[in-house]
Design an enzyme around this catalytic site. Structure first.
Site, PDB file in Angstrom:
ATOM      1  N   TYR A   1      -5.754  -4.827 -11.302  1.00 45.61           N
ATOM      2  CA  TYR A   1      -6.602  -4.021 -10.421  1.00 45.61           C
ATOM      3  C   TYR A   1      -6.585  -2.558 -10.862  1.00 45.61           C
ATOM      4  O   TYR A   1      -7.633  -1.950 -11.129  1.00 45.61           O
ATOM      5  CB  TYR A   1      -6.134  -4.171  -8.966  1.00 45.61           C
ATOM      6  CG  TYR A   1      -6.779  -3.173  -8.043  1.00 45.61           C
ATOM      7  CD1 TYR A   1      -8.163  -3.100  -7.941  1.00 45.61           C
ATOM      8  CD2 TYR A   1      -6.015  -2.285  -7.294  1.00 45.61           C
ATOM      9  CE1 TYR A   1      -8.766  -2.165  -7.112  1.00 45.61           C
ATOM     10  CE2 TYR A   1      -6.609  -1.350  -6.468  1.00 45.61           C
ATOM     11  CZ  TYR A   1      -7.981  -1.289  -6.378  1.00 45.61           C
ATOM     12  OH  TYR A   1      -8.567  -0.355  -5.577  1.00 45.61           O
TER      13      TYR A   1
ATOM     14  N   THR B   1      -8.312   4.506  -7.499  1.00 43.60           N
ATOM     15  CA  THR B   1      -7.144   4.108  -6.719  1.00 43.60           C
ATOM     16  C   THR B   1      -5.859   4.746  -7.225  1.00 43.60           C
ATOM     17  O   THR B   1      -5.752   5.061  -8.435  1.00 43.60           O
ATOM     18  CB  THR B   1      -6.973   2.576  -6.784  1.00 43.60           C
ATOM     19  OG1 THR B   1      -5.715   2.216  -6.198  1.00 43.60           O
ATOM     20  CG2 THR B   1      -6.976   2.060  -8.211  1.00 43.60           C
TER      21      THR B   1
ATOM     22  N   ARG C   1       4.206   5.026   1.848  1.00 41.93           N
ATOM     23  CA  ARG C   1       2.820   5.171   1.412  1.00 41.93           C
ATOM     24  C   ARG C   1       2.196   6.388   2.091  1.00 41.93           C
ATOM     25  O   ARG C   1       2.634   6.809   3.168  1.00 41.93           O
ATOM     26  CB  ARG C   1       1.993   3.924   1.805  1.00 41.93           C
ATOM     27  CG  ARG C   1       2.378   2.662   1.051  1.00 41.93           C
ATOM     28  CD  ARG C   1       1.920   2.719  -0.398  1.00 41.93           C
ATOM     29  NE  ARG C   1       2.275   1.511  -1.123  1.00 41.93           N
ATOM     30  CZ  ARG C   1       3.429   1.319  -1.769  1.00 41.93           C
ATOM     31  NH1 ARG C   1       4.365   2.256  -1.739  1.00 41.93           N
ATOM     32  NH2 ARG C   1       3.660   0.211  -2.428  1.00 41.93           N
TER      33      ARG C   1
HETATM   34  N1  UFG Z   1       3.422  -4.339   3.825  1.00 39.82           N
HETATM   35  C1  UFG Z   1       4.407  -5.060   4.493  1.00 39.82           C
HETATM   36  N2  UFG Z   1       4.025  -6.215   5.137  1.00 39.82           N
HETATM   37  C2  UFG Z   1       2.744  -6.667   5.169  1.00 39.82           C
HETATM   38  C3  UFG Z   1       1.753  -5.909   4.488  1.00 39.82           C
HETATM   39  C4  UFG Z   1       2.130  -4.741   3.818  1.00 39.82           C
HETATM   40  O1  UFG Z   1       5.573  -4.696   4.492  1.00 39.82           O
HETATM   41  O2  UFG Z   1       2.474  -7.716   5.756  1.00 39.82           O
HETATM   42  C5  UFG Z   1       3.814  -3.098   3.137  1.00 39.82           C
HETATM   43  C6  UFG Z   1       3.569  -3.166   1.635  1.00 39.82           C
HETATM   44  O3  UFG Z   1       4.687  -3.701   0.967  1.00 39.82           O
HETATM   45  C7  UFG Z   1       3.325  -1.688   1.303  1.00 39.82           C
HETATM   46  C8  UFG Z   1       2.695  -1.116   2.572  1.00 39.82           C
HETATM   47  O4  UFG Z   1       2.985  -2.065   3.598  1.00 39.82           O
HETATM   48  O5  UFG Z   1       4.551  -1.033   1.095  1.00 39.82           O
HETATM   49  C9  UFG Z   1       1.221  -0.948   2.455  1.00 39.82           C
HETATM   50  O6  UFG Z   1       0.663  -2.172   1.973  1.00 39.82           O
HETATM   51  P1  UFG Z   1      -0.901  -2.448   1.916  1.00 39.82           P
HETATM   52  O7  UFG Z   1      -1.077  -3.839   1.454  1.00 39.82           O
HETATM   53  O8  UFG Z   1      -1.514  -2.022   3.196  1.00 39.82           O
HETATM   54  O9  UFG Z   1      -1.413  -1.420   0.829  1.00 39.82           O
HETATM   55  P2  UFG Z   1      -0.933  -1.265  -0.697  1.00 39.82           P
HETATM   56  O10 UFG Z   1      -0.008  -0.078  -0.714  1.00 39.82           O
HETATM   57  O11 UFG Z   1      -0.466  -2.497  -1.318  1.00 39.82           O
HETATM   58  O12 UFG Z   1      -2.333  -0.991  -1.400  1.00 39.82           O
HETATM   59  C10 UFG Z   1      -2.866   0.263  -1.476  1.00 39.82           C
HETATM   60  C11 UFG Z   1      -4.357   0.127  -1.681  1.00 39.82           C
HETATM   61  C12 UFG Z   1      -4.647  -0.392  -3.062  1.00 39.82           C
HETATM   62  C13 UFG Z   1      -3.879   0.411  -4.078  1.00 39.82           C
HETATM   63  C14 UFG Z   1      -2.420   0.374  -3.786  1.00 39.82           C
HETATM   64  C15 UFG Z   1      -1.626   1.125  -4.794  1.00 39.82           C
HETATM   65  O13 UFG Z   1      -4.916  -0.742  -0.720  1.00 39.82           O
HETATM   66  O14 UFG Z   1      -6.026  -0.266  -3.317  1.00 39.82           O
HETATM   67  O15 UFG Z   1      -2.233   0.958  -2.512  1.00 39.82           O
HETATM   68  O16 UFG Z   1      -0.361   0.506  -4.951  1.00 39.82           O
HETATM   69  F1  UFG Z   1      -4.061  -0.118  -5.316  1.00 39.82           F
END
Ligand code: UFG
Length: 325
Positions: A141, A117, A219
């Site tokens: 994680y 990851t 992202r």
């Molecule tokens: N987000 C929102 N509102 C929501 C959900 C997400 O604004 O209801 C934002 C988050 O803050 C983030 C982006 O959308 O900026 C993406 O969030 P996700 O939860 O979809 O994904 P993450 O970036 O948290 O997680 C991903 C992978 C993980 C990895 C991580 C690294 O799923 O496995 O990136 O930080 F570890």
């Protein structure tokens, strides 16, 4: 090849198992159905219900499946959850993986593709991130995945384990018959589409005060078929240890940009409000994936926002209750 796919009842593992079958491999799925779905195991795959923390069970399962290669997707994967439950994360991700590679070595299986990851980097010092950049995980994680990555070169040296660590950025997308079905759902794309479909009242942007062009997190989104293709390419080259690969596109999108794209695609207003930041969220995660492109020949052609959202929308519309009929 005979390939074991752990987590093959889950989202990415299910797509991978299906692709391997399409390519003519014999696939055995290992899954404990904690977050995976029996209905998500693709037709044509054998299935063994096993928890990777059960060392003896894993040994039996590996002996039975007699794999020539293992793709290891099974894991606990939620950043926020890992903060409150570190022991589950080290238990499943570190102890579970240790049991798996122990059994592989015993059984003489030497090809291992490991789901890692972007969370191994923590808050990156530069963007786009390169594989050799510092690893400073800021949550259990990411730490659990980094511990396993550090174990693998020693297994290569001592036991000839040929491995590839696939560092995922943000995976999204789906197909009419296969997609994301998480409980709880925490990922941006399915949450936005559930709001568009009326399954949620509104969508919350986690913070608008980041130092980015529109204040929201950026992202690097990778389409799930593209992501799986990198694993298939790595598998073909696993006659030696390959090291780690960033799987992203070098293009970042902000939360607001993904929200706008989802509104356009679905033609729904998707009511949104701004909430506080979510703990553990780095402001920007964007990958330099030159290594995967040059060394594996990876070409993520489907990883544009529209294709990704389209696939996820198709899945949700055809399966409003996910894998539950
Ligand atoms: N987000 C929102 N509102 C929501 C959900 C997400 O604004 O209801 C934002 C988050 O803050 C983030 C982006 O959308 O900026 C993406 O969030 P996700 O939860 O979809 O994904 P993450 O970036 O948290 O997680 C991903 C992978 C993980 C990895 C991580 C690294 O799923 O496995 O990136 O930080 F570890």
């Amino acid at each position: 090849m005979r390939v074991v796919v752990t987590g093959g009842a889950g989202y990415v593992g299910g797509f991978a198992a299906e692709r391997l079958l399409e390519l003519g491999h014999e696939v055995t799925v290992f899954d404990n159905l904690w977050r995976g779905h029996a209905a998500g195991v693709p037709k044509g795959a054998d299935f063994i219900e096993v928890d990777l923390r059960d060392a003896e069970g894993v040994m039996r399962a590996v002996r039975k499946a007699a794999p020539e290669a293992v793709m290891h997707f099974a894991a606990a994967t939620l950043v926020g959850e890992s903060m409150g439950h570190p022991r589950s994360y080290f238990g499943v991700n570190v102890v579970g993986t240790h049991n798996l590679i122990f059994a592989m070595v015993e059984a003489g299986c030497s090809k291992f593709v490991f789901s890692s990851t972007a969370a191994v980097y923590g808050v990156p010092e530069r963007i786009p991130i390169l594989e050799d950049d510092p690893k400073k995980p800021i949550n259990p994680y990411g730490q659990s995945k980094w511990i396993v990555e550090q174990m693998l070169p020693w297994h290569a040296e001592a036991y000839g384990l040929n491995y590839a660590c696939m560092r995922y950025f943000n995976v999204a997308g789906g197909a009419s018959h296969r997609g994301e079905d998480h409980d709880p759902e925490t990922h941006l794309v399915p949450i936005l589409l559930e709001a568009a479909a009326g399954k949620r009242d509104e969508f919350t942007i986690f913070g608008e005060d980041y130092n980015t062009f529109d204040g929201t997190n950026i992202r690097d989104y990778v389409e799930v078929h593209d992501l799986v293709e990198a694993h298939v390419l790595a598998l073909d080259k696993l006659d030696k240890p390959l090291g780690a690969f960033n799987l992203g596109t070098k293009t970042g999108f902000s939360v607001k940009q993904v929200l706008e794209a989802a509104r356009n695609l679905t033609d729904q207003p998707i009511p949104a409000r701004v909430g506080p930041r979510r703990a553990g969220d780095p402001p920007v995660l964007v990958a330099d994936s030159t290594r995967a492109r040059t060394e594996l020949g990876w070409n993520p052609v489907r990883s544009d926002l529209e294709t990704m959202l389209n696939g996820a929308w198709e899945w949700l519309q055809n399966n409003p209750n996910g894998y539950r009929k």
